[in-house]
Design a protein around this motif. Structure first.
Motif, PDB file in Angstrom:
ATOM      1  N   MET A   1      -6.603   5.021  -2.427  1.00 36.26           N
ATOM      2  CA  MET A   1      -5.549   4.033  -2.221  1.00 36.26           C
ATOM      3  C   MET A   1      -4.687   3.918  -3.465  1.00 36.26           C
ATOM      4  SD  MET A   1      -5.798   0.049  -0.873  1.00 36.26           S
ATOM      5  CE  MET A   1      -6.378   0.589   0.743  1.00 36.26           C
TER       6      MET A   1
ATOM      7  N   ALA B   1      -9.622  -0.898  -2.154  1.00 30.93           N
ATOM      8  CA  ALA B   1      -8.683  -2.009  -2.331  1.00 30.93           C
ATOM      9  C   ALA B   1      -9.249  -3.020  -3.326  1.00 30.93           C
ATOM     10  CB  ALA B   1      -8.407  -2.688  -0.989  1.00 30.93           C
TER      11      ALA B   1
ATOM     12  N   TYR C   1      -2.847   5.489   1.338  1.00 30.54           N
ATOM     13  CA  TYR C   1      -4.257   5.232   1.620  1.00 30.54           C
ATOM     14  C   TYR C   1      -4.791   6.379   2.459  1.00 30.54           C
ATOM     15  CZ  TYR C   1      -3.341   4.109   6.512  1.00 30.54           C
ATOM     16  OH  TYR C   1      -2.981   4.186   7.830  1.00 30.54           O
TER      17      TYR C   1
ATOM     18  N   LEU D   1     -12.236   1.746   2.717  1.00 34.18           N
ATOM     19  CA  LEU D   1     -10.898   1.272   2.356  1.00 34.18           C
ATOM     20  C   LEU D   1     -10.942  -0.095   1.678  1.00 34.18           C
ATOM     21  CD1 LEU D   1      -8.903   2.460   5.494  1.00 34.18           C
ATOM     22  CD2 LEU D   1      -8.885   3.459   3.203  1.00 34.18           C
TER      23      LEU D   1
ATOM     24  N   VAL E   1       0.870  -1.181   0.000  1.00 35.54           N
ATOM     25  CA  VAL E   1       0.000   0.000   0.000  1.00 35.54           C
ATOM     26  C   VAL E   1       0.902   1.225   0.000  1.00 35.54           C
ATOM     27  CG1 VAL E   1      -1.807   1.267   1.224  1.00 35.54           C
ATOM     28  CG2 VAL E   1      -1.782  -1.247   1.272  1.00 35.54           C
TER      29      VAL E   1
END
Length: 200
Positions: free
Chosen positions: A137, A188, A121, A184, A118
């Motif tokens: 993200m 993703a 984010y 989130l 990641v």
């Protein structure tokens, strides 16, 4: 404002890109194992109306007005900490869900391993007057073989302007941490689904 500027540069420079040394679809039966180690490179990005006011009016006046507003960023971060919002777990859940949708088997003994980093984010506005925050993200995905050779690499940049992302007010996120996780996990999942499209 500095965080916002850095994030903007990241958004502009990290457009989705991929490299592919072999077509994974050429394998008779594609299966992957998922690395449980998800690398998270930076702290959460956060930009709300207070951030916009502080940076948009001019440094002195902006600070005066923004200082008169309730600081939500600290409350937002506290909500995440108090409720154990786990970025690694969120990415893994999203990946497993999207691989299942694509009918790609996940096996612990598979030769190929999928790894996630990641790069960025967090949550931000679509524009300075927006009361809602959208999740963002930048997710890097690698697929390696048993010799750790990278067969495939992709970076997907899911911004506040991406379609299909959830959005709530700052207070709604603070009052219900599941909305933070929903946001989130949603971005993703979008990132992983875009990567899968390039694999198959």
């Amino acid at each position: 404002m500095k965080k916002f500027f850095i994030a903007f540069i990241v958004f502009v420079t990290l457009a989705g890109c991929s490299s592919n040394k072999m077509r994974l679809e050429d394998r008779s039966e594609l299966s992957l194992r998922i690395s449980e180690e998800v690398i998270v490179l930076d702290d959460m990005f956060y930009s709300d109306m207070q951030s916009s006011v502080r940076g948009g009016i001019g440094s002195l006046l902006g600070d005066i007005v923004a200082n008169g507003m309730e600081d939500k960023e600290e409350q937002f971060s506290k909500t995440m900490i108090d409720n154990n919002v786990d970025i690694q777990g969120i990415v893994l859940r999203a990946a497993l869900g999207e691989l299942d949708k694509a009918k790609i088997k996940v096996k612990e003994d598979a030769e190929l391993e999928m790894k996630f980093t990641v790069r960025l984010y967090g949550f931000g506005q679509k524009h300075g007057l927006s009361k809602k925050l959208h999740p963002i993200m930048v997710l890097e995905t690698k697929i390696t073989d048993e010799d750790e050779e990278v067969l495939f690499k992709d970076v997907e940049n899911i911004t506040t302007f991406s379609r299909g992302t959830a959005s709530y007010s700052v207070d709604e996120y603070i009052e219900d941490s599941s909305k933070i996780e929903e946001g989130l996990e949603g971005v993703a999942a979008i990132a992983v689904s875009k990567t899968i499209e390039k694999i198959r």
